[in-house]
Design an enzyme around this catalytic site. Structure first.
Site, short mmCIF file in Angstrom:
data_model
loop_
_atom_site.label_atom_id
_atom_site.label_comp_id
_atom_site.label_asym_id
_atom_site.label_seq_id
_atom_site.Cartn_x
_atom_site.Cartn_y
_atom_site.Cartn_z
N SER A 142 0.70 -1.11 -0.17
CA SER A 142 -0.06 0.08 -0.12
C SER A 142 0.93 1.20 0.00
O SER A 142 1.64 1.50 -0.91
CB SER A 142 -0.92 -0.02 1.25
OG SER A 142 -1.88 0.65 1.23
N ASP A 193 -9.50 -5.87 -4.77
CA ASP A 193 -8.98 -4.55 -3.92
C ASP A 193 -9.87 -3.50 -4.03
O ASP A 193 -10.00 -3.26 -5.19
CB ASP A 193 -7.45 -4.40 -4.43
CG ASP A 193 -6.81 -3.50 -3.35
OD1 ASP A 193 -7.52 -2.63 -2.89
OD2 ASP A 193 -5.62 -3.60 -2.99
N HIS A 210 -7.73 -5.40 -0.10
CA HIS A 210 -6.61 -4.78 0.17
C HIS A 210 -6.02 -5.23 1.76
O HIS A 210 -6.07 -4.62 2.66
CB HIS A 210 -6.97 -3.20 0.21
CG HIS A 210 -6.01 -2.27 0.54
ND1 HIS A 210 -5.31 -1.96 -0.81
CD2 HIS A 210 -5.30 -1.51 1.12
CE1 HIS A 210 -4.03 -1.13 -0.45
NE2 HIS A 210 -4.17 -1.01 0.87
#
Length: 284
Positions: free
Chosen positions: A103, A235, A263
Site C-alpha cells: 500500500s 482490492d 486490500h
C-alpha cells in the site's frame, strides 16, 4: 526473532526488529499508512527468515514505538519517510536490500527504487499503485468502499480503547475481500498494536495529512531492480488495474494475482503463495 530496538535515523527515534541471520540477504518490509510493524506478522517474518533471509520490519514515524507527533500535526513529510527507509539500511550496515512495500509502503518503495537504485536488490509491490486512486487511467475507489468509509465515524474519545478497536476493525473489514476477513485475528493483532502505540490518534490520522511528494510515475520505466507485483483481484482501494499499470510501466515486472483477496494479506488465503514467491524473487 531479535528484540525490538530504538535507533536514531535522521535525528529521530525509530523502532525496528529483525528476524534471521544478518549474513543472509536483507528484506526491508515497508508497511501501509498508519500501520505499525506488527502488521507484518511474526509468523510471516519467521517463514521468510526460515528461507535464509534477514528480515527487517520497523515502525514508521507516528506508529508503534517510533517517534510520535501531535494528532493532526505531523512534523515530517513523505520525503522524510523515504529517507527513513534508506537511513535504516545505513544503520544496519546493509548496502543493498530487497524492498517489500505494501500500500503506502509500496509507494515509498517505488521512490527508493527510482532515487536510490544502488540500494535496491529487488522490488516487491503489494496492494499498491503507481499514482493512487483515480490517477490517470486507474480505477477509482470502489463504490462499496466509499460507502463503507462514509459510514465510519472516528471515535469521539481516542482514549476509549474499545471504541478505537471497533473503529479500526471496521476500517479493515471495509478493505477486505468478501470472504477473507478474519475478525478474531484482526482484533488480536490490533490489541498488540494498541499496546505498543504511543498515540493511536496520531498513528491513525497523521500519515493521511502529509505532503505526498513529487510523483514518480513517469520515472517508473527507469527502475532497474527486478520487480514483483502482488495484488488482490478484488482490492476495493486500488482496483486490479493499478497492479496491471505497475506491471506494464516497470520494465520486466512480473504480476502475480491473489484471487478473491482485497486490500489485505490474510494468512490462510495468501501466505502459501506470497512467501514462496518472495523467496524465489529474492534468491539472487
Amino acid at each position: 526473532m531479535n528484540d525490538e530496538r530504538i535507533v536514531q535515523v535522521g535525528g529521530v527515534d525509530l523502532c525496528l526488529q529483525t528476524f534471521g541471520d544478518a549474513a543472509d540477504p536483507a528484506l526491508l518490509l515497508v508497511a501501509g499508512a498508519g500501520s505499525a510493524m506488527d502488521w507484518w506478522e511474526d509468523a510471516f517474518c519467521a517463514r521468510l527468515a526460515a528461507g535464509r533471509r534477514f528480515v527487517v520490519r520497523y515502525d514508521f514515524r507516528d506508529t508503534g514505538r517510533s517517534v510520535s507527533y501531535p494528532p493532526g500535526a505531523p512534523g515530517y513529510t513523505w520525503r522524510d519517510l523515504v529517507a527513513d527507509a534508506v537511513g535504516l539500511l545505513d544503520e544496519l550496515g546493509v548496502r543493498r536490500a530487497h524492498l517489500v512495500g505494501v500500500s503506502m509502503g509500496g509507494g515509498l518503495a517505488q521512490v527508493v527504487a527510482v532515487e536510490h537504485a544502488e540500494r535496491v536488490a529487488s522490488l516487491t509491490l503489494i496492494s499498491t499503485s503507481p499514482a493512487g486512486p483515480g490517477g490517470e487511467g486507474l480505477p477509482p475507489v470502489s463504490d462499496e468502499l466509499a460507502a463503507a468509509l462514509s459510514r465510519l465515524a472516528p471515535p469521539a474519545d481516542w482514549s476509549d480503547r474499545a471504541a478505537v478497536a471497533d473503529f479500526l476493525v471496521e476500517s479493515q473489514r471495509a478493505l477486505a475481500g468478501p470472504a477473507s476477513f478474519d475478525e478474531p485475528r484482526v482484533r488480536a493483532l490490533l490489541d498488540r498494536v494498541l499496546d505498543r502505540t504511543a498515540d493511536i490518534a496520531a498513528s491513525t490520522l497523521n500519515h493521511r495529512l502529509i505532503d505526498g511528494g513529487d510523483p514518480v510515475r513517469d520515472r517508473l520505466p527507469g527502475i532497474t531492480a527486478p520487480t514483483l507485483v502482488l495484488h488482490g483481484t478484488v482490492d476495493p482501494l486500488f482496483g486490479y488495474g493499478h497492479a496491471e499499470a505497475l506491471a506494464r510501466e516497470i520494465p520486466g515486472a512480473r504480476l502475480l494475482p491473489l484471487p478473491g483477496v482485497g486490500h489485505e494479506m490474510p494468512p490462510e488465503r495468501t501466505w502459501d503463495v506470497v512467501v514462496p514467491a518472495l523467496l524465489d524473487h529474492t534468491a539472487d
